[in-house]
Scaffold this motif. Structure first.
Motif, PDB file in Angstrom:
ATOM      1  N   TRP A  10       0.820  -1.208   0.000  1.00 10.66           N
ATOM      2  CA  TRP A  10       0.000   0.000   0.000  1.00 10.66           C
ATOM      3  C   TRP A  10       0.853   1.256   0.000  1.00 10.66           C
ATOM      4  O   TRP A  10       0.474   2.274  -0.610  1.00 10.66           O
ATOM      5  N   ASP A  11       1.997   1.229   0.663  1.00  6.18           N
ATOM      6  CA  ASP A  11       2.899   2.382   0.593  1.00  6.18           C
ATOM      7  C   ASP A  11       3.289   2.666  -0.852  1.00  6.18           C
ATOM      8  O   ASP A  11       3.240   3.822  -1.315  1.00  6.18           O
ATOM      9  N   GLN A  12       3.675   1.626  -1.571  1.00  3.18           N
ATOM     10  CA  GLN A  12       4.075   1.809  -2.973  1.00  3.18           C
ATOM     11  C   GLN A  12       2.897   2.266  -3.823  1.00  3.18           C
ATOM     12  O   GLN A  12       3.044   3.145  -4.684  1.00  3.18           O
ATOM     13  N   ARG A  13       1.737   1.697  -3.572  1.00  6.28           N
ATOM     14  CA  ARG A  13       0.558   2.069  -4.367  1.00  6.28           C
ATOM     15  C   ARG A  13       0.180   3.525  -4.147  1.00  6.28           C
ATOM     16  O   ARG A  13      -0.129   4.258  -5.101  1.00  6.28           O
ATOM     17  N   TYR A  14       0.199   3.965  -2.885  1.00  4.07           N
ATOM     18  CA  TYR A  14      -0.199   5.344  -2.615  1.00  4.07           C
ATOM     19  C   TYR A  14       0.867   6.351  -3.035  1.00  4.07           C
ATOM     20  O   TYR A  14       0.554   7.519  -3.287  1.00  4.07           O
ATOM     21  N   GLN A  15       2.108   5.927  -3.116  1.00  2.13           N
ATOM     22  CA  GLN A  15       3.132   6.793  -3.692  1.00  2.13           C
ATOM     23  C   GLN A  15       2.879   7.018  -5.181  1.00  2.13           C
ATOM     24  O   GLN A  15       3.110   8.105  -5.701  1.00  2.13           O
ATOM     25  N   ARG A  16       2.380   5.975  -5.863  1.00  4.37           N
ATOM     26  CA  ARG A  16       2.059   6.078  -7.284  1.00  4.37           C
ATOM     27  C   ARG A  16       0.710   6.755  -7.522  1.00  4.37           C
ATOM     28  O   ARG A  16       0.531   7.457  -8.523  1.00  4.37           O
ATOM     29  N   GLU A  17      -0.238   6.533  -6.611  1.00  3.27           N
ATOM     30  CA  GLU A  17      -1.615   6.977  -6.823  1.00  3.27           C
ATOM     31  C   GLU A  17      -2.114   7.757  -5.604  1.00  3.27           C
ATOM     32  O   GLU A  17      -2.930   7.254  -4.813  1.00  3.27           O
ATOM     33  N   PRO A  18      -1.643   8.983  -5.411  1.00  2.00           N
ATOM     34  CA  PRO A  18      -2.050   9.746  -4.231  1.00  2.00           C
ATOM     35  C   PRO A  18      -3.413  10.422  -4.353  1.00  2.00           C
ATOM     36  O   PRO A  18      -3.907  10.998  -3.383  1.00  2.00           O
ATOM     37  N   HIS A  46     -12.440   4.767  11.889  1.00  3.76           N
ATOM     38  CA  HIS A  46     -12.538   4.436  10.462  1.00  3.76           C
ATOM     39  C   HIS A  46     -11.285   3.646  10.098  1.00  3.76           C
ATOM     40  O   HIS A  46     -10.185   4.197  10.087  1.00  3.76           O
ATOM     41  N   VAL A  47     -11.439   2.356   9.819  1.00  8.92           N
ATOM     42  CA  VAL A  47     -10.278   1.509   9.533  1.00  8.92           C
ATOM     43  C   VAL A  47     -10.043   1.432   8.027  1.00  8.92           C
ATOM     44  O   VAL A  47     -10.973   1.434   7.232  1.00  8.92           O
ATOM     45  N   GLY A  48      -8.758   1.386   7.642  1.00  9.33           N
ATOM     46  CA  GLY A  48      -8.413   1.289   6.226  1.00  9.33           C
ATOM     47  C   GLY A  48      -8.884   2.473   5.425  1.00  9.33           C
ATOM     48  O   GLY A  48      -9.454   2.320   4.344  1.00  9.33           O
ATOM     49  N   VAL A  49      -8.608   3.678   5.903  1.00 16.29           N
ATOM     50  CA  VAL A  49      -9.176   4.882   5.301  1.00 16.29           C
ATOM     51  C   VAL A  49      -8.684   5.131   3.883  1.00 16.29           C
ATOM     52  O   VAL A  49      -9.423   5.633   3.039  1.00 16.29           O
ATOM     53  N   GLY A  50      -7.429   4.772   3.578  1.00 18.22           N
ATOM     54  CA  GLY A  50      -6.899   5.053   2.245  1.00 18.22           C
ATOM     55  C   GLY A  50      -7.008   6.527   1.906  1.00 18.22           C
ATOM     56  O   GLY A  50      -6.770   7.392   2.751  1.00 18.22           O
ATOM     57  N   THR A  51      -7.396   6.831   0.670  1.00 17.47           N
ATOM     58  CA  THR A  51      -7.543   8.224   0.229  1.00 17.47           C
ATOM     59  C   THR A  51      -9.007   8.634   0.166  1.00 17.47           C
ATOM     60  O   THR A  51      -9.376   9.550  -0.583  1.00 17.47           O
ATOM     61  N   GLN A  78       0.148  10.017   6.289  1.00 17.05           N
ATOM     62  CA  GLN A  78       0.788  11.327   6.235  1.00 17.05           C
ATOM     63  C   GLN A  78       0.126  12.213   5.185  1.00 17.05           C
ATOM     64  O   GLN A  78      -0.107  13.411   5.407  1.00 17.05           O
ATOM     65  N   HIS A  79      -0.180  11.632   4.036  1.00 22.47           N
ATOM     66  CA  HIS A  79      -0.837  12.377   2.960  1.00 22.47           C
ATOM     67  C   HIS A  79      -2.185  12.929   3.418  1.00 22.47           C
ATOM     68  O   HIS A  79      -2.503  14.109   3.185  1.00 22.47           O
ATOM     69  N   MET A  80      -2.972  12.096   4.082  1.00 23.66           N
ATOM     70  CA  MET A  80      -4.300  12.534   4.510  1.00 23.66           C
ATOM     71  C   MET A  80      -4.226  13.512   5.676  1.00 23.66           C
ATOM     72  O   MET A  80      -5.047  14.423   5.784  1.00 23.66           O
ATOM     73  N   GLN A  81      -3.242  13.340   6.549  1.00 27.88           N
ATOM     74  CA  GLN A  81      -3.030  14.328   7.608  1.00 27.88           C
ATOM     75  C   GLN A  81      -2.768  15.696   7.014  1.00 27.88           C
ATOM     76  O   GLN A  81      -3.334  16.711   7.462  1.00 27.88           O
ATOM     77  N   ASP A  82      -1.912  15.743   6.031  1.00 29.73           N
ATOM     78  CA  ASP A  82      -1.592  17.019   5.389  1.00 29.73           C
ATOM     79  C   ASP A  82      -2.815  17.592   4.675  1.00 29.73           C
ATOM     80  O   ASP A  82      -3.072  18.801   4.734  1.00 29.73           O
ATOM     81  N   LEU A  83      -3.558  16.732   4.006  1.00 34.34           N
ATOM     82  CA  LEU A  83      -4.712  17.193   3.235  1.00 34.34           C
ATOM     83  C   LEU A  83      -5.806  17.768   4.128  1.00 34.34           C
ATOM     84  O   LEU A  83      -6.452  18.761   3.776  1.00 34.34           O
ATOM     85  N   HIS A  84      -5.991  17.170   5.297  1.00 33.94           N
ATOM     86  CA  HIS A  84      -7.105  17.549   6.175  1.00 33.94           C
ATOM     87  C   HIS A  84      -6.634  18.232   7.459  1.00 33.94           C
ATOM     88  O   HIS A  84      -7.336  18.200   8.466  1.00 33.94           O
ATOM     89  N   LYS A  85      -5.477  18.871   7.408  1.00 32.76           N
ATOM     90  CA  LYS A  85      -4.951  19.502   8.620  1.00 32.76           C
ATOM     91  C   LYS A  85      -5.830  20.632   9.131  1.00 32.76           C
ATOM     92  O   LYS A  85      -5.747  21.019  10.297  1.00 32.76           O
ATOM     93  N   GLY A  86      -6.707  21.143   8.279  1.00 35.79           N
ATOM     94  CA  GLY A  86      -7.613  22.197   8.699  1.00 35.79           C
ATOM     95  C   GLY A  86      -8.935  21.697   9.240  1.00 35.79           C
ATOM     96  O   GLY A  86      -9.843  22.504   9.503  1.00 35.79           O
ATOM     97  N   ILE A  87      -9.070  20.388   9.412  1.00 34.35           N
ATOM     98  CA  ILE A  87     -10.321  19.806   9.931  1.00 34.35           C
ATOM     99  C   ILE A  87     -10.007  19.133  11.267  1.00 34.35           C
ATOM    100  O   ILE A  87      -9.587  17.976  11.308  1.00 34.35           O
TER     101      ILE A  87
END
Length: 239
Positions: A10-18, A46-51, A78-87
């Motif tokens: 999943w790390d590799q997949r989300y690096q390719r598909e953020p 919420h388990v397995g949140v992904g994107t 980390q990606h989702m933390q950054d995306l939703h840091k204002g929530i």
């Protein structure tokens, strides 16, 4: 077969598909079910949140106040933390849904899974991994709490997992899809035109009525009435 149960995959997949993507259903489709079964004040895992953007819309459109989102991939967390840091109502942590000792027994009012069990069942040691995941979901739920499971899995494959007596769950089934009317005329739409249910999953007819459906998503709402653990009885530390 892809290693769906491994963080490295999943790390590799989300690096390719953020890019943000919601499997199965978004908030618009699930809102009637969520509003019916999960109070806005609930402490939600919420388990397995992904994107997924479901949790953000639950807060912004649905008024939900506290959602802890976990994923096995530290990259996507980390990606989702950054995306939703204002929530502030959303938190993100790296965790494996099959083993969550960092969360106390009965710590959550609701657990939400949208596709994670399906991924687990496509990986290695599928049966054991699925049991471990459901055992952990049951353990971290308080008595009276609810697991909302969104899946492609029809009743004949999911009910044997969900109806194990040790979980103490009462299961209600919803079926969602745009082409279900001709197949599900015996089940009146109670919440919206594309949702047919709830159907009491303890009724034997539910196995047969939905077994031939294509292009359907199934939502199992599992209310916990007893404490119990089916597998490893894992210990817990803190939320």
């Amino acid at each position: 077969m892809p290693a769906y149960g491994e963080a490295a995959y999943w790390d590799q997949r989300y690096q390719r598909e953020p890019t943000c993507f919601d499997w199965y259903q978004g908030f618009s489709g699930l809102e009637p079910i969520l509003k019916r079964h999960v109070p806005m004040s609930a402490n939600i895992l919420h388990v397995g949140v992904g994107t997924s953007q479901l949790q953000a819309e639950m807060v912004q459109r649905g008024g939900y106040q506290r959602i802890l989102n976990t994923d096995i991939s530290s990259v996507v967390v980390q990606h989702m933390q950054d995306l939703h840091k204002g929530i502030p109502q959303l938190q993100y942590r790296t965790a494996d849904a099959r083993s969550m000792p960092e969360y106390k027994d009965g710590a959550f009012d609701a657990v939400l899974d949208k596709g994670t069990l399906d991924a687990v069942l496509c990986g290695q040691h599928a049966g054991d991994s699925a049991t471990s995941m459901l055992d952990e979901c049951s353990r971290v739920l308080r008595p009276g709490g609810v697991l909302v499971l969104v899946t492609y899995g029809e009743p004949c494959s999911r009910l044997p997992l969900l109806l194990q007596p040790c979980y103490g769950w009462h299961v209600t089934l919803y079926v969602m899809g745009n082409q279900l009317g001709t197949h599900l005329h015996m089940f009146p739409a109670q919440l919206s035109p594309i949702i047919h249910g709830p159907v009491d999953a303890h009724s034997l007819e539910s196995y047969d009525a939905f077994s031939a459906l294509d292009h359907a998503h199934f939502v199992y709402v599992c209310v916990k009435h007893e404490l119990g653990s089916c597998s490893n009885g894992s210990s817990s530390t803190a939320v």
